[in-house]
Design an enzyme around this catalytic site. Sequence first.
Site, PDB file in Angstrom:
ATOM      1  CG  HIS A 213       3.315   9.899  -5.661  1.00  7.03           C
ATOM      2  ND1 HIS A 213       2.545   8.920  -6.271  1.00  7.03           N
ATOM      3  CD2 HIS A 213       2.590  10.332  -4.598  1.00  7.03           C
ATOM      4  CE1 HIS A 213       1.405   8.794  -5.604  1.00  7.03           C
ATOM      5  NE2 HIS A 213       1.398   9.644  -4.591  1.00  7.03           N
TER       6      HIS A 213
ATOM      7  CG  ASP B  97      -2.536   7.200   1.369  1.00 11.04           C
ATOM      8  OD1 ASP B  97      -2.185   8.368   1.109  1.00 11.04           O
ATOM      9  OD2 ASP B  97      -2.355   6.246   0.583  1.00 11.04           O
ATOM     10  CG  HIS B  98       1.635   7.565   2.358  1.00 13.70           C
ATOM     11  ND1 HIS B  98       2.361   6.428   2.153  1.00 13.70           N
ATOM     12  CD2 HIS B  98       0.661   7.571   1.417  1.00 13.70           C
ATOM     13  CE1 HIS B  98       1.860   5.767   1.109  1.00 13.70           C
ATOM     14  NE2 HIS B  98       0.833   6.447   0.646  1.00 13.70           N
TER      15      HIS B  98
ATOM     16  CG  ASP C  49       1.938   6.309  -2.396  1.00 13.34           C
ATOM     17  OD1 ASP C  49       1.950   5.117  -2.044  1.00 13.34           O
ATOM     18  OD2 ASP C  49       0.956   7.049  -2.215  1.00 13.34           O
TER      19      ASP C  49
ATOM     20  CG  HIS D 124      -0.852  12.081  -1.343  1.00 11.70           C
ATOM     21  ND1 HIS D 124      -0.345  11.463  -2.469  1.00 11.70           N
ATOM     22  CD2 HIS D 124      -1.293  13.309  -1.740  1.00 11.70           C
ATOM     23  CE1 HIS D 124      -0.469  12.278  -3.510  1.00 11.70           C
ATOM     24  NE2 HIS D 124      -1.027  13.406  -3.092  1.00 11.70           N
TER      25      HIS D 124
ATOM     26  CG  HIS E  11      -0.083   2.079  -0.890  1.00 11.76           C
ATOM     27  ND1 HIS E  11      -0.545   2.412  -2.144  1.00 11.76           N
ATOM     28  CD2 HIS E  11      -0.142   3.226  -0.176  1.00 11.76           C
ATOM     29  CE1 HIS E  11      -0.845   3.688  -2.185  1.00 11.76           C
ATOM     30  NE2 HIS E  11      -0.616   4.215  -0.993  1.00 11.76           N
TER      31      HIS E  11
HETATM   32 ZN   LIG Z   1      -0.612   6.348  -0.777  1.00 12.53          ZN
END
Ligand SMILES: [Zn+2]
Length: 301
Positions: A141, A67-68, A204, A65, A262
């Site tokens: 996830h 944001d990672h 996550d 994802h 996070h």
């Molecule tokens: Zn995330």
Amino acid sequence: MSVRELVVLGTASQVPTRHRNHNGYLLRWDGEGILFDPGEGTQRQMLRAGVAAHDLNRICVTHFHGDHSLGLAGVIQRVNLDKVPHEVTAHYPRSGQRFFERLRYATAYRETVTLTEAPVDADGPLARTPGYTLEARRLSHPVEAYGYRLVEPDGRRMLPGRLAAHGITGPDVGRLQREGSLDGVTLEEVSEVRRGQRFAFVMDTRLCDGVYALAEGCDMLVIESTFLDEDEALAVEFGHLTAGQAARVAREAGVRHLVLTHFSQRYTDPEEFERQARAAGYEGELTVARDLERVALPKRR
Ligand SMILES: [Zn+2]
């Protein structure tokens, strides 16, 4: 003294805020630097935190994802621009190989560095160095995700009183350590086990076996707590943890220093994460992570 510390580069889930960059974390482990989950803007956060491209030896991505992982493009190009002289190894879920390749080759640049792709597709060890074994565990996830764990091998701590009682001094101490015994005195008689340090990075995920396995006995656990406890239904639906869930994992696993991060942009008061973690019964050291903060690993027991 070798440095073992976490440098927090960013702490926001999903979107950056005015005070929080997308994720990003550098673990300094003796002479090595391991970059976890570089979100967008990581290159600039490294500059602000005093982390150079040369400091990176390994990159670990939990899942693809943005944001990672969006920061991979900038960080990889910077490593090449700065002509980092050593190999850099990247770990990420194999199912995201196409995402890694796109980010690695997002735009044109001159490749100067050996970047080794070492994708993960199963639980277990990924790498062994004298300072640690790196392991991965599957998380839960919506897209395939792995958490990471560093385990330092146990060593032995010499006991000066016992050495003196056997009249062992000077260079003989080194000989005994290397050879295991000296004139009938064994290493076990004059030393004790020095437990290796453990660090885990859990991003996550819902609660699952992998979370507990990664956290077990850690000196430091960096773990997502996207939501507060009152939003647990959202956490379960979207594959995340709450502050209370993360803290209960840490308590049950015997974690010494818990780092929560996070955070969802929906919350404005970081102290509430701390209150909920304490209300869940976690009594060890606790950091509600802020961008550009440095957190030292606890001293050896
Ligand atoms: Zn995330």
